[in-house]
Every structure is written in C-alpha cells, then in structure tokens.
Write an enzyme that holds these catalytic residues in place. Sequence first.
Site, PDB file in Angstrom:
ATOM      1  N   CYS A  83      11.483   6.513   2.198  1.00  0.00           N
ATOM      2  CA  CYS A  83      11.045   5.471   1.749  1.00  0.00           C
ATOM      3  C   CYS A  83      13.092   5.069   1.383  1.00  0.00           C
ATOM      4  O   CYS A  83      14.174   4.995   2.099  1.00  0.00           O
ATOM      5  CB  CYS A  83      10.759   4.973   0.368  1.00  0.00           C
ATOM      6  SG  CYS A  83      10.771   3.321   0.106  1.00  0.00           S
ATOM      7  N   HIS A 192       5.691   5.906   3.139  1.00  0.00           N
ATOM      8  CA  HIS A 192       5.145   6.531   2.046  1.00  0.00           C
ATOM      9  C   HIS A 192       4.199   6.972   2.574  1.00  0.00           C
ATOM     10  O   HIS A 192       3.073   6.987   3.150  1.00  0.00           O
ATOM     11  CB  HIS A 192       5.000   5.560   1.708  1.00  0.00           C
ATOM     12  CG  HIS A 192       5.910   5.146  -0.026  1.00  0.00           C
ATOM     13  ND1 HIS A 192       7.049   6.202  -0.710  1.00  0.00           N
ATOM     14  CD2 HIS A 192       6.333   4.927   0.606  1.00  0.00           C
ATOM     15  CE1 HIS A 192       7.666   5.049  -1.278  1.00  0.00           C
ATOM     16  NE2 HIS A 192       7.359   4.290  -0.388  1.00  0.00           N
ATOM     17  N   GLU A 194       2.866  10.125   1.593  1.00  0.00           N
ATOM     18  CA  GLU A 194       2.595  10.280   0.378  1.00  0.00           C
ATOM     19  C   GLU A 194       0.958   9.206  -0.357  1.00  0.00           C
ATOM     20  O   GLU A 194       0.188   9.574  -1.080  1.00  0.00           O
ATOM     21  CB  GLU A 194       2.884  10.757  -0.671  1.00  0.00           C
ATOM     22  CG  GLU A 194       3.571  10.018  -1.290  1.00  0.00           C
ATOM     23  CD  GLU A 194       4.669   9.143  -0.904  1.00  0.00           C
ATOM     24  OE1 GLU A 194       5.131   7.932  -1.671  1.00  0.00           O
ATOM     25  OE2 GLU A 194       5.153   9.582  -0.018  1.00  0.00           O
TER      26      GLU A 194
END
Length: 211
Positions: A83, A192, A194
């Site tokens: 990001c 992202h 994750e």
Amino acid sequence: MAAKTVTVLDYGSGNVRSAVRALEAAGAQVKLSAKPEDILECDGLFVPGVGAFAAVMDALKEVGAIRWIGRRIAGGRPVLGVCVGHQVFFDEGVEHGIRTQGIGEWPGTVELLKAPVIPHMGWNTVTPPAGSKLFAGIENERFYFVHSYAVQEWNFEVAQPKMIPPQVTWAEHGVPFIAGIENGPLCALQFHPEKSGEAGAKLLRNWLGTL
C-alpha cells in the site's frame, strides 16, 4: 526446514496485526519491530503503510528506517512494501498540491487516481507480467485495494545492456495504475495481500519461497 524470519516494520503505521497474522499463517516466523538489527538480520522485511504519503515518509525517517531499508536492498536482502509502503519506493508523492520526496528506488509520481469514484476500495483483478514469481498460480485472481493515489505512468530507462528491468503488474480503476513491482530483492504491492483471502495468502507464500 526452519521457518523464514520476517520483520514487519513497526513505525506507527496503523493496524499491522493483520499483516503479522497473515505472514504467520503463510509459514513465517514473524517479529514486529523497528530495531536496526531486526530490520537487517531477518530473511524478509515487510514494510506496511496506510494513510498519507508524507506522513509515512516522516514516520519512516523518525525511526531511522530508510537508512536500514537501503542497506538491505543494497545487500540484495528481500523487502516487500504494501500500500503506502509500496508508494514510498517511488520518486515522489503529490497530495493536495504538496510534493513529498520518496525513497526513489523507482521513477514515478504517486498521484490522485483519475477515476470517477475515489477511493478505489474493494476487489480488483491485476495483470502480472509473464514469469512473475509473486503471482505464480494466481495470475487470474482478485486482490483487495484501498487507496486514492497511485503511480499511473512508468518510464524506466535501462542504464546498462545487462540490466534486468523491474517486472511491473498493472490494474485499472478509471485509469491503468501500477499494482505491483518485482525488482530483484525489492518487491512492492499497491493492494493488501493480508486482506486478500486465499489469493493473498498464496502470494505471501510465493514471496516467502523466494527468501
């Protein structure tokens, strides 16, 4: 085989616990730290980033991390930025007319997306290059984005005939923008991983496999 060690850079960038959990689930031994020895000695360094480009650069400077990140890259030690932690590796960011110098590993300006809806929030596909290691096996998957700014032009000059240029992954929201770069030890992603479900987990496992 021992688990790969990963340091998630802890410099005050919002909620990084999801990154720690995702990396642990992918099989890494994870430490949340900004200590120079933890930045330098781990197998892989994960650089998160949320919020404004200028604020992230200020926070990285505050903990002295830019110096140690540079040492890692110069030594061929893997780094993954995510990001705003992806954006800061470009030349500069422009927000509200204010230009902030980035780390400058790659040419490019992080600017407001020229799109009818801002921010770009939600799931989107990407177009990785042939031979991508990060996207191996997940070339057609969707990933989770939350951002209003991105690099929308890529002008990279090969300085030497034997130099291997970075591999660039693109996505589109109103306009094409850079969603990822793989450049030797330094990789970075606008989305992202994750927060991207199984596709993101697979990408993190792919990254760990390169360490």
